[in-house]
Scaffold this motif. Structure first.
Motif, mmCIF file in Angstrom:
data_model
loop_
_atom_site.group_PDB
_atom_site.id
_atom_site.type_symbol
_atom_site.label_atom_id
_atom_site.label_comp_id
_atom_site.label_asym_id
_atom_site.label_seq_id
_atom_site.Cartn_x
_atom_site.Cartn_y
_atom_site.Cartn_z
ATOM 1 N N LEU A 32 -25.942 -30.378 6.390
ATOM 2 C CA LEU A 32 -27.084 -31.276 6.333
ATOM 3 C C LEU A 32 -26.569 -32.710 6.464
ATOM 4 N N PRO A 33 -27.436 -33.670 6.765
ATOM 5 C CA PRO A 33 -26.974 -35.055 6.913
ATOM 6 C C PRO A 33 -26.223 -35.553 5.674
ATOM 7 N N GLU A 34 -25.123 -36.240 5.922
ATOM 8 C CA GLU A 34 -24.260 -36.766 4.852
ATOM 9 C C GLU A 34 -23.582 -38.027 5.359
ATOM 10 N N PRO A 35 -23.136 -38.891 4.446
ATOM 11 C CA PRO A 35 -22.439 -40.093 4.906
ATOM 12 C C PRO A 35 -21.076 -39.762 5.517
ATOM 13 N N ALA A 36 -20.702 -40.539 6.518
ATOM 14 C CA ALA A 36 -19.374 -40.400 7.115
ATOM 15 C C ALA A 36 -18.326 -40.849 6.094
ATOM 16 N N GLU A 93 -26.073 -36.938 -0.919
ATOM 17 C CA GLU A 93 -26.318 -38.271 -0.372
ATOM 18 C C GLU A 93 -25.233 -39.274 -0.775
ATOM 19 N N ALA A 94 -24.568 -39.029 -1.898
ATOM 20 C CA ALA A 94 -23.454 -39.887 -2.311
ATOM 21 C C ALA A 94 -22.176 -39.545 -1.542
ATOM 22 N N GLY A 95 -22.169 -38.399 -0.865
ATOM 23 C CA GLY A 95 -21.001 -37.982 -0.099
ATOM 24 C C GLY A 95 -20.018 -37.130 -0.874
ATOM 25 N N ILE A 96 -20.427 -36.647 -2.032
ATOM 26 C CA ILE A 96 -19.535 -35.838 -2.870
ATOM 27 C C ILE A 96 -19.531 -34.384 -2.423
ATOM 28 N N ASN A 116 -10.567 -37.182 -1.146
ATOM 29 C CA ASN A 116 -9.150 -37.489 -1.393
ATOM 30 C C ASN A 116 -8.639 -38.555 -0.427
ATOM 31 N N ALA A 117 -9.134 -38.539 0.803
ATOM 32 C CA ALA A 117 -8.721 -39.545 1.773
ATOM 33 C C ALA A 117 -9.253 -40.924 1.394
ATOM 34 N N ARG A 118 -10.468 -40.970 0.906
ATOM 35 C CA ARG A 118 -11.115 -42.253 0.605
ATOM 36 C C ARG A 118 -10.776 -42.768 -0.785
#
Length: 135
Positions: A32-36, A93-96, A116-118
């Motif tokens: 589903l849509p998620e932040p990059a 929506e928070a990207g978790i 982990n990258a961010r």
């Protein structure tokens, strides 16, 4: 990163509750849509994790995953469906978390590599957290 810091990071033992990451099976639906990854913001992630129920959901996914992704029923949460929908949407929506639609159900997994990258070390803090006794 210095060679000394790299060496310390590499030799640091993993916590007793190591994060479980299962490989993606073939043929899973698109997420589903998620932040990059580049759009993940620390204040948004921490805001989503500030809710004890959401923190518990993420921790359970990290430590106890039995499959690639899980339905909300797997968590055994005694909450109304509308409340759970809200919490799972907030995590996505928070990207978790990443959610995928399988027919009428949505399944979730933690975006371990992206987080982990961010934000290196954030998920280790989540797994080290000890939840209070359940109400």
């Amino acid at each position: 990163m210095t060679a000394e810091r790299s060496e310390r990071t590499r030799t640091r033992p993993r916590p007793a509750g190591a994060i479980k990451v299962l490989p993606e099976p073939p043929g899973v639906p698109d997420p589903l849509p998620e932040p990059a990854v580049r759009d993940l913001r620390l204040e948004t992630v921490l805001g989503a994790l500030s809710d004890p129920l959401r923190l518990r959901i993420v921790r359970k996914l990290l430590l106890e995953s039995e499959a690639y992704d899980h339905t909300c029923g797997w968590f055994g949460l005694d909450r109304p469906k509308s409340s759970l929908t809200h919490h799972f949407r907030a995590l996505r929506e928070a990207g978790i978390t990443r959610q995928r639609q399988y027919g009428l159900e949505r399944r979730s997994q933690v975006r371990v590599a992206d987080l982990n990258a961010r934000f290196p070390g954030l998920l280790d803090l989540v797994t080290a957290w000890t939840p209070p006794d359940q109400d």
